[in-house]
Write an enzyme that holds these catalytic residues in place. Structure first.
Site, PDB file in Angstrom:
ATOM      1  N   SER A 412     -12.001   3.184   3.563  1.00 35.38           N
ATOM      2  CA  SER A 412     -10.804   2.429   3.943  1.00 35.38           C
ATOM      3  C   SER A 412     -10.312   2.872   5.322  1.00 35.38           C
ATOM      4  O   SER A 412     -10.507   4.026   5.713  1.00 35.38           O
ATOM      5  CB  SER A 412      -9.729   2.706   2.887  1.00 35.38           C
ATOM      6  OG  SER A 412      -8.753   1.713   2.913  1.00 35.38           O
ATOM      7  N   PRO A 413      -9.663   1.970   6.068  1.00 35.74           N
ATOM      8  CA  PRO A 413      -9.138   2.382   7.375  1.00 35.74           C
ATOM      9  C   PRO A 413      -8.131   3.526   7.244  1.00 35.74           C
ATOM     10  O   PRO A 413      -7.244   3.459   6.397  1.00 35.74           O
ATOM     11  CB  PRO A 413      -8.446   1.114   7.893  1.00 35.74           C
ATOM     12  CG  PRO A 413      -8.508   0.099   6.823  1.00 35.74           C
ATOM     13  CD  PRO A 413      -9.422   0.566   5.757  1.00 35.74           C
ATOM     14  N   GLN A 490     -10.719  -2.395  12.526  1.00 34.84           N
ATOM     15  CA  GLN A 490      -9.411  -2.922  12.120  1.00 34.84           C
ATOM     16  C   GLN A 490      -8.492  -2.929  13.332  1.00 34.84           C
ATOM     17  O   GLN A 490      -8.287  -1.894  13.970  1.00 34.84           O
ATOM     18  CB  GLN A 490      -8.791  -2.063  11.012  1.00 34.84           C
ATOM     19  CG  GLN A 490      -7.509  -2.698  10.463  1.00 34.84           C
ATOM     20  CD  GLN A 490      -6.728  -1.787   9.522  1.00 34.84           C
ATOM     21  OE1 GLN A 490      -6.381  -0.674   9.898  1.00 34.84           O
ATOM     22  NE2 GLN A 490      -6.452  -2.264   8.314  1.00 34.84           N
ATOM     23  N   TYR A 572       3.751  -3.283   9.734  1.00 31.90           N
ATOM     24  CA  TYR A 572       3.504  -3.323  11.180  1.00 31.90           C
ATOM     25  C   TYR A 572       3.834  -4.731  11.686  1.00 31.90           C
ATOM     26  O   TYR A 572       4.297  -5.585  10.920  1.00 31.90           O
ATOM     27  CB  TYR A 572       2.067  -2.885  11.480  1.00 31.90           C
ATOM     28  CG  TYR A 572       1.833  -1.449  11.032  1.00 31.90           C
ATOM     29  CD1 TYR A 572       2.596  -0.411  11.575  1.00 31.90           C
ATOM     30  CD2 TYR A 572       0.914  -1.141  10.040  1.00 31.90           C
ATOM     31  CE1 TYR A 572       2.424   0.905  11.146  1.00 31.90           C
ATOM     32  CE2 TYR A 572       0.739   0.165   9.605  1.00 31.90           C
ATOM     33  CZ  TYR A 572       1.501   1.198  10.159  1.00 31.90           C
ATOM     34  OH  TYR A 572       1.351   2.478   9.723  1.00 31.90           O
ATOM     35  N   ARG A 620      -5.975  -7.661   6.204  1.00 36.00           N
ATOM     36  CA  ARG A 620      -5.310  -6.788   5.223  1.00 36.00           C
ATOM     37  C   ARG A 620      -3.891  -7.277   5.040  1.00 36.00           C
ATOM     38  O   ARG A 620      -3.165  -7.480   6.017  1.00 36.00           O
ATOM     39  CB  ARG A 620      -5.333  -5.330   5.664  1.00 36.00           C
ATOM     40  CG  ARG A 620      -4.590  -4.433   4.687  1.00 36.00           C
ATOM     41  CD  ARG A 620      -4.850  -2.941   4.874  1.00 36.00           C
ATOM     42  NE  ARG A 620      -6.027  -2.509   4.132  1.00 36.00           N
ATOM     43  CZ  ARG A 620      -6.241  -1.259   3.703  1.00 36.00           C
ATOM     44  NH1 ARG A 620      -5.364  -0.299   3.973  1.00 36.00           N
ATOM     45  NH2 ARG A 620      -7.318  -0.944   3.037  1.00 36.00           N
ATOM     46  N   ARG A 714      -8.291   8.190   0.566  1.00 38.00           N
ATOM     47  CA  ARG A 714      -8.183   9.649   0.371  1.00 38.00           C
ATOM     48  C   ARG A 714      -9.423  10.266  -0.265  1.00 38.00           C
ATOM     49  O   ARG A 714      -9.822  11.369   0.151  1.00 38.00           O
ATOM     50  CB  ARG A 714      -6.913   9.975  -0.419  1.00 38.00           C
ATOM     51  CG  ARG A 714      -5.655   9.715   0.414  1.00 38.00           C
ATOM     52  CD  ARG A 714      -4.411   9.638  -0.423  1.00 38.00           C
ATOM     53  NE  ARG A 714      -4.479   8.559  -1.372  1.00 38.00           N
ATOM     54  CZ  ARG A 714      -3.587   8.364  -2.355  1.00 38.00           C
ATOM     55  NH1 ARG A 714      -2.582   9.202  -2.493  1.00 38.00           N
ATOM     56  NH2 ARG A 714      -3.710   7.340  -3.167  1.00 38.00           N
TER      57      ARG A 714
HETATM   58  C1  LIG Z   1      -4.390   9.436   6.372  1.00 40.61           C
HETATM   59  C2  LIG Z   1      -4.303   7.979   6.091  1.00 40.61           C
HETATM   60  C3  LIG Z   1      -4.284   7.068   7.139  1.00 40.61           C
HETATM   61  C4  LIG Z   1      -4.227   5.699   6.891  1.00 40.61           C
HETATM   62  N1  LIG Z   1      -4.304   4.808   7.914  1.00 40.61           N
HETATM   63  C5  LIG Z   1      -4.449   3.491   7.673  1.00 40.61           C
HETATM   64  C6  LIG Z   1      -4.768   2.570   8.705  1.00 40.61           C
HETATM   65  O1  LIG Z   1      -4.966   2.946   9.841  1.00 40.61           O
HETATM   66  N2  LIG Z   1      -4.864   1.271   8.384  1.00 40.61           N
HETATM   67  C7  LIG Z   1      -4.679   0.816   7.112  1.00 40.61           C
HETATM   68  O2  LIG Z   1      -4.767  -0.386   6.854  1.00 40.61           O
HETATM   69  N3  LIG Z   1      -4.413   1.671   6.114  1.00 40.61           N
HETATM   70  C8  LIG Z   1      -4.321   2.987   6.356  1.00 40.61           C
HETATM   71  N4  LIG Z   1      -4.130   3.863   5.315  1.00 40.61           N
HETATM   72  C9  LIG Z   1      -4.071   3.342   3.948  1.00 40.61           C
HETATM   73  C10 LIG Z   1      -5.434   3.412   3.295  1.00 40.61           C
HETATM   74  O3  LIG Z   1      -6.393   2.610   3.951  1.00 40.61           O
HETATM   75  C11 LIG Z   1      -5.364   3.003   1.829  1.00 40.61           C
HETATM   76  O4  LIG Z   1      -4.940   1.667   1.756  1.00 40.61           O
HETATM   77  C12 LIG Z   1      -4.403   3.877   1.035  1.00 40.61           C
HETATM   78  O5  LIG Z   1      -4.541   5.247   1.387  1.00 40.61           O
HETATM   79  C13 LIG Z   1      -4.671   3.754  -0.465  1.00 40.61           C
HETATM   80  O6  LIG Z   1      -5.987   4.104  -0.759  1.00 40.61           O
HETATM   81  P1  LIG Z   1      -6.373   5.523  -1.449  1.00 40.61           P
HETATM   82  O7  LIG Z   1      -5.584   5.590  -2.728  1.00 40.61           O
HETATM   83  O8  LIG Z   1      -7.846   5.401  -1.679  1.00 40.61           O
HETATM   84  O9  LIG Z   1      -6.000   6.619  -0.508  1.00 40.61           O
HETATM   85  C14 LIG Z   1      -4.161   5.241   5.552  1.00 40.61           C
HETATM   86  C15 LIG Z   1      -4.159   6.159   4.516  1.00 40.61           C
HETATM   87  C16 LIG Z   1      -4.255   7.506   4.759  1.00 40.61           C
HETATM   88  C17 LIG Z   1      -4.304   8.459   3.592  1.00 40.61           C
END
Ligand SMILES: Cc1cc2nc3c(=O)[nH]c(=O)nc-3n(C[C@H](O)[C@H](O)[C@H](O)COP(=O)(O)O)c2cc1C
Ligand SMILES: Cc1cc2nc3c(=O)[nH]c(=O)nc-3n(C[C@H](O)[C@H](O)[C@H](O)COP(=O)(O)OP(=O)(O)OC[C@H]3O[C@@H](n4cnc5c(N)ncnc54)[C@H](O)[C@@H]3O)c2cc1C
Length: 762
Positions: A412-413, A490, A572, A620, A714
């Site tokens: 994921s981003p 992204q 955003y 997204r 994560r």
């Molecule tokens: C450190 C970090 C940075 C993130 N940066 C972005 C981002 O740049 N763009 C985005 O769409 N989501 C971002 N997210 C959200 C994640 O892509 C994801 O949607 C969210 O962490 C839930 O997924 P998970 O439970 O697998 O962590 C970020 C999440 C984390 C933990």
């Protein structure tokens, strides 16, 4: 103690038994408005686990229940002329009447006073009681009398159902789906004694009305259901509970929850405190477990307020978990038409895993051969050929336009806050490179900003100049030349959440005024009181932003990315246009959803025009704001539809982060239901994300048709090789980078050793 239980259902009676058993000196009275033998309903179901819990509560009651229940293992799903059977579900059913008579008998034996035919309207008569338990069911009068304190929330659902009985003995827990000219009707049927089964008929309220059932009395209802389900009733009739006056038996399920459960010595229990849809068969279980928990809490605490508070805290968590599973299940049955397009095997799998509590691996444990049949079928359907061994769904390939992915796992981003002047550097090469080597089918860059003033933090990556483009091209080259992964870009603009500090200094914390840059948003609404107040974007600003997105898309194409995503989520800039919480504009970009989507769609179209036709694009979105009056999942369907019409190939379904007032309900895979809805209502590929952290989650989501891809954020920070490790754990021979093959062999050996050790222990 002097204890009063209002309501002689499972909760009130069982609690009375436990308290009297704990201390015979307790004076326990149960008040029930009906006569002793007067109970409603047909069968109730318990899982094997509930019975185990009951042994700890009162073994004598548990034994009598065990002597009287009907046990079954199989679930049968009848759909479009097919019957799908899955074994190993371990449930038992018993007649509600019998359950209550066992509980009444045991209560009497222990010396509980049972007062029948006494309707309690208020607790005024029980001033001398130490504890008053309101166990008076889903329509609790006591809860209503103190509604200001308990603050009940009652959510009336969309289906109508009727609880019937039949002497057709269903040996399996049977679901029957029948398509009619008015919509889908379904029956949930199971045996609860030697010759009787429960037979619940359910349908959407609009179908119910269209079929004329709103005007049907008991006899007409029975006649309708009997004709509809005749092929499954084998000539046996359907029975309804005797009803004075013969009125309608159809009801609407109410999901009940309460902000507070305790008011002085008065406490809510069972359905009065919470309800769980019958389709997960847990109402009685919850009621009995409440009783066990409160009785234990009283034993453990030396003061009643402490015990009541402990009971509420303990049960709230379990109830929330179950109600969340029940919500998924309720919604599944409210939307049968959505899943009816699935082939029968996937329809059945989706049904079995609908609550997200029963997972892919749970199904394997219950019935290995059923699950392998599903995996083989899904594999053949996806690849067009039969594999020698069943392939875990997460390792099935996926194609979106020109992009062919090896599996369904996506990094994921994730913003890394490690760039300078927006230029990705060695950190990004190693970070993204390691994850591309780690086996995921697709790796996303972090949100890459289209303008310097569109960055979230000074550490964010950007793509507005040549240097950035070249630096990204290096990362893409590495992914393409050295790994099997594809790589997606992204693009985003921070809008009202811009000019903040890097993540580890506190998310959304504003930069010091000297470092901050001016920010824009649809309206001058700051993210929080601490953040900068943005300037309302003018049409000129919007032109500049749109052109910057298109220019960055062209740079991304030149850098060689395989897919392009527009970030229109998480508060955003574009997300701030979409949600009414932050968009207060009165021009054509504010007001209705159509207006609020106008600018994000304009940006998307400009990007689409700049991005190669044959390459896929995704968006997204935040599928809900988790705020009353904000974006709801119904709006998300419309948002997805609009982006699909503008040329999106996939919707990346996230949620929230659009308001500091949001109250999200977290849990495993908590956003997957939004993806499911969009995928199957809009007919577009989706990517699920959010608390998907086990291979099992990914397999369940993919096999259940809830998404086409699963993004994990994560988990990939903890383990860049999540996908390769999952493959070994599942015994799937995924292609490892050749440099790492010795590691793979060792892991497989260790896994084999672990299995051998287990065999010795067993
Ligand atoms: C450190 C970090 C940075 C993130 N940066 C972005 C981002 O740049 N763009 C985005 O769409 N989501 C971002 N997210 C959200 C994640 O892509 C994801 O949607 C969210 O962490 C839930 O997924 P998970 O439970 O697998 O962590 C970020 C999440 C984390 C933990
Ligand atoms: C009519 C009915 C039929 C059901 N049938 C089934 C079924 O077949 N299968 C299944 O799995 N689940 C069934 N359920 C749901 C499931 O039984 C409940 O989740 C479970 O019974 C909850 O137990 P409880 O003790 O909290 O509430 P209930 O079982 O509803 O018991 C509450 C009791 O309180 C009594 N009462 C209500 N108000 C007052 C008052 N003011 N004064 C005195 N007494 C009062 C009621 O008569 C009732 O006996 C049924 C529920 C109802 C209400």
């Amino acid at each position: 103690m002097r204890i009063v239980c209002i309501g002689g259902g499972p909760a009130g009676l069982y609690f009375a038994i436990l308290m009297k058993k704990a201390d015979p000196a307790n004076r326990v009275t149960v008040y029930e408005r009906n006569r002793a033998g007067d109970t409603f309903g047909w069968g109730v179901v318990f899982s094997d686990q509930t019975l185990e819990n009951m042994r700890d509560g009162d073994e004598a009651t548990q034994k009598r229940i065990i002597d009287n229940f009907a046990h079954w293992d199989d679930i049968e799903i009848h759909f479009k002329g097919n019957v799908v059977t899955s074994h190993g579900h371990g449930f038992c059913g018993m007649e509600r009447r019998q359950l209550l008579s066992i509980l009444q008998e045991r209560a009497r034996e222990l010396g509980v006073e049972l007062v029948f035919e006494r309707e309690v309207a208020d607790i005024g008569d029980f001033a001398n009681a130490d504890l008053i338990v309101a166990a008076d069911g889903i329509n609790s009068r006591i809860r209503a009398a103190y509604a200001e304190h308990f603050q009940p929330e009652i959510d009336w659902r969309r289906n109508k159902f009727v609880w019937l009985g039949t002497h057709r003995v269903f040996e399996a827990f049977t679901f029957v789906f029948v398509a009619t000219e008015w919509g889908w009707f379904q029956a949930h049927a199971y045996r609860f004694n030697a010759d009787t089964s429960t037979f619940i008929v359910e349908t959407r309220e609009d179908s119910w009305r269209a079929a004329g059932l709103d005007r049907a009395d008991q006899a007409a209802t029975l006649d309708f259901c009997r004709r509809l389900f005749a092929p499954w009733l084998e000539g046996k009739g359907l029975m309804a509970q005797p009803k004075p006056g013969g009125g309608s038996d159809w009801v609407t399920f109410a999901r009940v929850s309460n902000k507070n459960w305790v008011r002085g010595p008065l406490v809510l229990m069972g359905d009065a405190a919470h309800s769980a849809h019958f389709s997960i068969g847990s109402g009685t279980k919850l009621a009995l477990e409440d009783a066990i928990a409160l009785a234990r809490a009283i034993q453990r605490h030396d003061n009643l307020p402490g015990a009541l508070a402990a009971y509420e805290t303990e049960r709230r968590v379990e109830v929330l978990r179950l109600q969340s599973a029940a919500r998924n299940s309720t919604e599944w049955f409210e939307n049968v038409a959505r899943y009816a397009r699935f082939p029968p095997r996937q329809f059945a799998y989706s049904l079995l895993t609908r609550s997200q509590r029963v997972s892919h691996e749970n199904l394997r444990q219950r019935d290995k051969s059923y699950l392998e049949r599903v995996e083989r079928w899904l594999g053949a359907r996806t690849t067009g050929k039969q594999a020698e061994h069943p392939v875990p769904p997460m390792f099935l390939p996926f194609r979106l336009k020109s992009m062919a992915l090896e599996n369904r796992i996506v990094v994921s981003p994730m913003a890394m806050y490690s760039a300078k002047d927006g230029v990705p550097n060695d950190f990004h090469l190693v970070h993204l490179g390691a994850r591309a080597l780690g086996g995921a089918g697709l790796v996303f860059t972090e949100m890459t900003c289209v303008l310097p003033e569109g960055r979230i933090t000074p550490g964010c990556c950007g793509l507005w100049n040549e240097t950035q483009e070249e630096a990204f091209a290096r990362v893409v080259r590495f992914a393409h030349e050295r790994t099997r992964a594809k790589i997606a870009l992204q693009l985003g603009h921070s809008g009202p959440k811009g000019a903040t500090r890097v993540g580890w200094e506190g998310y959304d914390r504003p930069l010091d005024p000297g470092e901050a840059w001016p920010i824009i948003a649809p309206s001058p609404v700051p993210w929080s009181a601490a953040n900068q107040v943005p300037r309302e974007a003018t049409r000129q600003d919007m032109d500049a932003v749109r052109d910057a997105f298109a220019a960055a898309a062209r740079r991304g194409a030149r850098a060689g990315f395989d897919m392009l995503e527009l970030h229109a989520a998480h508060g955003y800039l574009l997300s701030a246009f979409i949600t009414p919480i932050t968009n207060r504009r009165t021009d054509e970009y504010g007001g209705s959803l159509e207006n609020r989507l106008r600018f994000p769609l304009e940006v998307f179209r400009a990007m689409r025009a700049a991005w190669p036709e044959e390459k896929p694009m995704s968006v997204r979105i935040s599928a809900t704001d988790w705020v009353d009056g904000g974006i709801a999942p119904t709006d998300a369907v419309e948002i997805a539809r609009a982006f699909k019409a503008a040329g999106a190939d996939l919707i990346d379904v996230s949620s929230g982060l659009t308001s500091t007032k949001a109250r999200p309900i977290y849990g495993r895979m908590f956003q997957a239901p939004f993806s499911d809805r969009i995928r199957n209502e809009v007919g577009i590929a989706t990517m699920a994300v959010g608390n998907i952290f086990e291979p099992d989650h990914v397999n369940s989501i993919i096999a259940g048709g809830r998404a086409d891809l699963c993004a994990l954020a994560r988990p990939h920070l903890c383990d860049p090789q999540f996908a390769l490790h999952a493959a070994v754990a599942l015994g799937f021979d995924a292609p490892w980078p050749q440099q790492y093959l010795d590691g793979k062999k060792q892991l497989e050996r260790l896994k084999g050793q672990e299995a051998a050790d287990m065999a010795i222990v067993i």
